[in-house]
Design a protein around this motif. Structure first.
Motif, mmCIF file in Angstrom:
data_model
loop_
_atom_site.group_PDB
_atom_site.id
_atom_site.type_symbol
_atom_site.label_atom_id
_atom_site.label_comp_id
_atom_site.label_asym_id
_atom_site.label_seq_id
_atom_site.Cartn_x
_atom_site.Cartn_y
_atom_site.Cartn_z
ATOM 1 N N ILE A 434 11.001 -2.948 -8.479
ATOM 2 C CA ILE A 434 11.315 -3.744 -9.692
ATOM 3 C C ILE A 434 12.130 -3.744 -10.612
ATOM 4 O O ILE A 434 13.317 -4.570 -10.509
ATOM 5 N N MET A 435 11.531 -2.036 -11.167
ATOM 6 C CA MET A 435 12.306 -2.415 -12.024
ATOM 7 C C MET A 435 13.721 -1.624 -12.388
ATOM 8 O O MET A 435 15.249 -2.132 -12.317
ATOM 9 N N SER A 436 13.798 -0.826 -10.747
ATOM 10 C CA SER A 436 15.195 -0.325 -10.946
ATOM 11 C C SER A 436 16.478 -0.936 -10.392
ATOM 12 O O SER A 436 17.664 -1.015 -10.332
ATOM 13 N N GLY A 437 15.630 -1.808 -9.207
ATOM 14 C CA GLY A 437 16.195 -3.008 -8.717
ATOM 15 C C GLY A 437 16.693 -4.478 -9.536
ATOM 16 O O GLY A 437 17.946 -4.595 -9.429
ATOM 17 N N ALA A 438 15.875 -4.394 -10.712
ATOM 18 C CA ALA A 438 16.548 -5.446 -11.632
ATOM 19 C C ALA A 438 17.950 -4.538 -12.763
ATOM 20 O O ALA A 438 19.163 -5.585 -13.112
ATOM 21 N N MET A 439 17.448 -3.195 -12.332
ATOM 22 C CA MET A 439 18.864 -3.177 -13.661
ATOM 23 C C MET A 439 20.236 -2.613 -12.920
ATOM 24 O O MET A 439 21.044 -2.946 -13.321
ATOM 25 N N GLN A 461 24.986 -16.676 -18.137
ATOM 26 C CA GLN A 461 25.449 -15.054 -17.579
ATOM 27 C C GLN A 461 24.312 -14.193 -18.820
ATOM 28 O O GLN A 461 23.406 -13.927 -18.049
ATOM 29 N N ALA A 462 23.694 -15.555 -19.886
ATOM 30 C CA ALA A 462 22.367 -14.610 -20.950
ATOM 31 C C ALA A 462 20.757 -14.502 -20.059
ATOM 32 O O ALA A 462 20.131 -13.860 -20.213
ATOM 33 N N VAL A 463 21.424 -15.854 -19.830
ATOM 34 C CA VAL A 463 19.601 -16.682 -18.572
ATOM 35 C C VAL A 463 19.656 -15.418 -17.659
ATOM 36 O O VAL A 463 18.205 -15.190 -17.372
ATOM 37 N N SER A 464 21.052 -15.206 -17.583
ATOM 38 C CA SER A 464 20.493 -14.384 -16.038
ATOM 39 C C SER A 464 19.978 -12.862 -16.679
ATOM 40 O O SER A 464 19.576 -12.639 -15.230
ATOM 41 N N TRP A 465 20.934 -12.502 -17.627
ATOM 42 C CA TRP A 465 20.349 -11.456 -17.703
ATOM 43 C C TRP A 465 19.185 -11.180 -18.094
ATOM 44 O O TRP A 465 18.316 -10.075 -18.408
ATOM 45 N N GLY A 466 19.041 -12.369 -18.918
ATOM 46 C CA GLY A 466 17.257 -11.770 -19.299
ATOM 47 C C GLY A 466 16.435 -11.657 -18.487
ATOM 48 O O GLY A 466 15.267 -11.379 -18.498
ATOM 49 N N ALA A 467 16.810 -13.047 -17.525
ATOM 50 C CA ALA A 467 15.326 -12.791 -16.055
ATOM 51 C C ALA A 467 15.477 -11.437 -15.816
ATOM 52 O O ALA A 467 14.364 -10.458 -15.443
ATOM 53 N N TYR A 468 16.762 -10.840 -15.547
ATOM 54 C CA TYR A 468 16.596 -9.543 -14.887
ATOM 55 C C TYR A 468 15.886 -7.919 -15.443
ATOM 56 O O TYR A 468 15.029 -7.165 -16.008
ATOM 57 N N GLN A 469 16.345 -8.591 -17.062
ATOM 58 C CA GLN A 469 15.412 -7.757 -18.605
ATOM 59 C C GLN A 469 14.721 -7.659 -18.631
ATOM 60 O O GLN A 469 13.743 -7.030 -19.036
ATOM 61 N N MET A 470 13.818 -9.643 -18.405
ATOM 62 C CA MET A 470 12.037 -9.099 -18.182
ATOM 63 C C MET A 470 11.580 -8.648 -17.089
ATOM 64 O O MET A 470 10.406 -8.328 -16.792
ATOM 65 N N ALA A 471 12.106 -9.234 -15.323
ATOM 66 C CA ALA A 471 11.626 -8.307 -14.383
ATOM 67 C C ALA A 471 11.600 -6.560 -14.740
ATOM 68 O O ALA A 471 10.587 -6.174 -13.988
#
Length: 563
Positions: A434-439, A461-471
Motif C-alpha cells: 500500500i505505502m510503496s505503491g502509493a509512493m 492534482q492536489a486532491v489526487s496527491w492527497g489520496a495517495y498521501q492518505m494511502a
C-alpha cells in the motif's frame, strides 16, 4: 559446546554446535542495537506519513525534517550496519572460527560504532542536524554529527580487519583448500564496504568537519556529493549482499536442499565487487558540472550489476526446483507448490525475493539517463528504497532472526512464534504494498520527495496527491504494526522461548558439483580490477570537477541531487 542428545536423520551435527557464550554475547549486542533502531526509526517513519497525510501535527515543536533525519540515519545506516556486522561475525565464527584476541578487537569495533551512533543521535534529537541521511551541503549540521558518523565508519573498518584476519588465519591453517563460501562472501562484502566508505570518510574528515567547525569558510558541494555517492550506491549492495548470503547458502538448507553451484555464487559476488562502486554518477544525472559522457559510462557500468542479480535468481529457483523434484513433486510447478510456505525462516525471505522484482525494475528506471528525468526527486525514489532495503533486505534479515537469535540465546523457535512470524510477514508485505505503491504512483504524478507539505491549494492534482498521501499513511501504520510484532518476536526469542538448540542452517554443496577453480580466490586480482574500474570511472571527471569548481561559497539554490 553441547549437542542435542538425539540427532535427527539428515541433520548435520556441526550445525547444532552452540556458539560459545562469550561470542554470542558479542553478536547479540549488535542485534540489540539493530532492533532498538528498528523501533525508533519505524516510529519516526509513522510520524512522517501521518504528517504528510495532513491529519497530524508534530507536538513539542519537533520539526518534520528532524524526524526525517532520524528515520533515514537510524534505519538506513544504524539498523542495517549493526545487523550486518553482527550477522557476518556469526558466519565467520561458524565457518572459520574466532580467537579470543579477535573477539576483543570485535568488541572494540562494537563500542566505537555505538559511541558514534549515540553522538550522532544526540545532535539530531537536539535539532542540531536536520540534514537527512544524505547530509547534503550546503545544509550544515553540528560538528558532533559528522564526528559521530566518522566513528561509526571507523568501527566498521575495525570489524572488516577482524573478518579478513579470520579468513587469513584459516587459509594459513588449511593450505590448498578453498575457503568456506560464507567466509568468502563476507570478505567480498567487507572489501567493497571498506573501499566505498573511503569516499564518505574523506568527505566527512576533509570537508564537513573543518567546515562545520568554522576552520573552512566554504565547501565544494559537487565534490562532497560526488564523494557521498561514490559511497552511497555500494551502500545499497552492502545492505543487499548479506541477504544474498542467506539466499545462496542458508535458504537451500532450510528447504531441505543443497547449494546449486559454489562457483556461480562466488562469481556473482566478485561481479558485485567490480560493478557496485564505480557507478555513483547515476545518482547525479541532473547535477551540473559532471561531463555527460562520464555519466553515460557509469550508467552502463550500473546496468552490469543486473548480470549477478540474474545469476542469483537462476541459482535460487534452480535450487527450489531440484529440491522439490528430489522429494518426488512432479508436474510443471509441483516443486513450487510444496516449498515450505509454513516455515517463516523461508517464507519471510521469499516475500523479500518477490519484492526485489519490482524493486530491481525501479532501480533500472532510476539509473536510466532519460527515464530518470520523469521520476527525478519525486517520492517514486522513496518508494523504490522501501521496496529494496525496507522489504527485500529487511524481510530477509527478519527471516535470519527467526533462527539466529534462538541459536545465540540457546532457545527454540516455537510453533506459536513461527505462526506469528508468518502473520508479521504478511502484515509487512501488505503495508509495504500500500505505502510503496502509493509512493510510486504519486511520484509519477510529480509528487515531491522529502517534502512535509500536503496542501497543494485544492486543485485536482492536489486532491489526487492527497489520496495517495492518505494511502501512504494507512500503509505506514500497518508497517508500524509489523514493527511492533517483530520487536515482540525478537524479545520473545531472546528471553522467553523454551530452552533448546536451534540449528545454524548452512547448505552443503551438491556431491557431483564441478570443483571451484582455484583462481576464484585470487584476491589480488579482484581488488586490482576493482581499483582499476574505479580509477577509470572517477579520475578524469573528479579532476575536472575540482579544476572547474567556482571560487568561493556555493549558492544555496544549488539543485538537490537525485537521491
Amino acid at each position: 559446546m553441547a549437542l542435542r542428545n538425539v540427532v535427527l536423520p539428515n541433520e548435520d551435527p556441526r550445525q547444532l554446535l552452540a556458539i560459545p557464550k562469550q561470542e554470542a554475547k558479542l553478536y547479540m549486542s549488535f542485534m540489540y542495537v539493530a532492533f532498538i533502531s528498528l523501533f525508533i526509526g519505524g516510529l519516526m517513519g509513522l510520524l512522517q506519513v501521518l504528517v504528510r497525510s495532513g491529519s497530524f501535527t508534530l507536538p513539542f515543536g519537533i520539526g518534520y525534517y528532524q524526524i526525517l533525519t532520524v528515520h533515514g540515519v537510524i534505519l538506513a545506516l544504524v539498523l542495517t550496519t549493526f545487523f550486518i556486522i553482527g550477522f557476518q561475525f556469526t558466519l565467520m565464527s561458524k565457518t572459520v572460527g574466532m580467537s579470543v584476541k579477535q573477539r576483543k578487537v570485535s568488541w572494540l569495533a562494537f563500542w566505537i560504532m555505538t559511541i558514534g551512533t549515540l553522538v550522532t543521535a544526540v545532535t539530531i534529537l537536539l535539532g542540531k542536524a536536520s540534514v537527512l541521511y544524505t547530509f547534503y551541503a550546503p545544509l550544515k549540521a553540528h560538528p558532533a554529527f559528522y564526528i559521530g558518523l566518522a566513528l561509526v565508519i571507523v568501527g566498521t573498518w575495525v570489524a572488516a580487519f577482524v573478518n579478513w584476519r579470520q579468513l587469513y588465519l584459516w587459509k594459513k591453517g588449511h593450505p590448498g583448500e578453498k575457503s568456506p563460501l560464507l567466509a568468502f562472501m563476507v570478505t567480498i562484502n567487507m572489501i567493497m564496504w571498506f573501499i566505498a566508505s573511503l569516499g564518505v570518510a574523506a568527505a566527512v574528515l576533509v570537508q564537513f568537519i573543518p567546515w562545520s567547525l568554522g576552520y573552512a569558510e566554504t565547501i565544494n558541494v559537487l565534490v562532497s556529493r560526488t564523494l557521498f555517492w561514490y559511497f552511497g550506491h555500494p551502500l545499497v549492495y552492502f545492505w543487499l549482499l548479506p541477504a544474498y548470503m542467506a539466499w545462496y547458502a542458508i535458504i537451500p538448507k532450510i528447504i531441505g536442499g543443497k547449494l546449486f553451484s559454489d562457483s556461480l555464487a562466488r562469481l556473482s559476488f566478485v561481479l558485485f565487487l567490480f560493478f557496485s562502486i564505480p557507478v555513483g554518477f547515476h545518482h547525479q544525472l541532473t547535477e551540473p558540472g559532471i561531463d555527460p559522457t562520464w555519466k553515460f559510462i557509469q550508467v552502463v557500468l550500473t546496468f552490469m550489476v543486473i548480470i549477478p542479480s540474474l545469476m542469483t535468481a537462476f541459482s535460487l529457483f534452480a535450487t527450489f526446483e531440484i529440491t522439490g523434484r528430489r522429494k518426488g513433486y512432479g508436474g510443471l510447478f509441483g516443486w513450487f507448490k510444496h516449498l515450505p510456505w509454513k516455515d517463516v525462516r523461508f517464507f519471510a525471505p521469499f516475500v523479500g525475493m518477490l519484492a526485489f522484482i519490482p524493486g530491481g525494475a525501479g532501480g533500472i528506471i532510476n539509473a536510466s539517463h532519460q527515464v530518470n528525468t520523469l521520476v527525478h526527486n519525486t517520492i517514486w525514489v522513496t518508494g523504490h528504497f522501501h521496496l529494496t532495503v525496507a522489504t527485500t533486505v529487511i524481510l530477509t534479515f527478519f527471516g535470519i532472526t527467526y533462527w539466529l537469535i534462538p541459536h545465540l540465546t540457546g532457545r527454540k523457535l516455537t510453533k506459536s512464534v513461527n505462526r506469528l512470524g508468518i502473520f508479521q510477514t504478511i502484515v509487512w508485505g501488505v503495508g509495504m504494498l500500500i505505502m510503496s505503491g502509493a509512493m510510486h504512483i504519486q511520484g509519477l504524478l510529480g509528487g515531491p520527495r522529502r517534502s512535509a507539505y500536503s496542501d497543494y491549494g485544492g486543485t485536482e492534482q492536489a486532491v489526487s496527491w492527497g489520496a495517495y498521501q492518505m494511502a501512504q499513511a494507512i500503509g505506514g501504520t500497518i508497517l508500524f504494526v509489523g514493527i511492533i510484532l517483530m520487536v515482540y518476536i525478537f524479545i520473545k526469542l531472546t528471553f522467553f522461548s523454551p530452552k533448546g538448540v536451534e540449528e545454524f542452517p548452512v547448505a552443503e554443496e551438491e556431491e557431483n558439483a564441478e570443483p571451484t577453480p582455484k583462481w576464484m580466490e585470487n584476491w589480488k586480482l579482484w581488488i586490482a580490477i576493482t581499483i582499476a574500474l574505479i580509477l577509470f570511472a572517477y579520475t578524469i571527471p573528479f579532476v575536472d570537477i575540482i579544476q572547474n569548481s567556482p571560487p568561493g561559497s556555493v549558492p544555496f539554490d544549488w539543485p538537490i541531487g537525485n537521491s
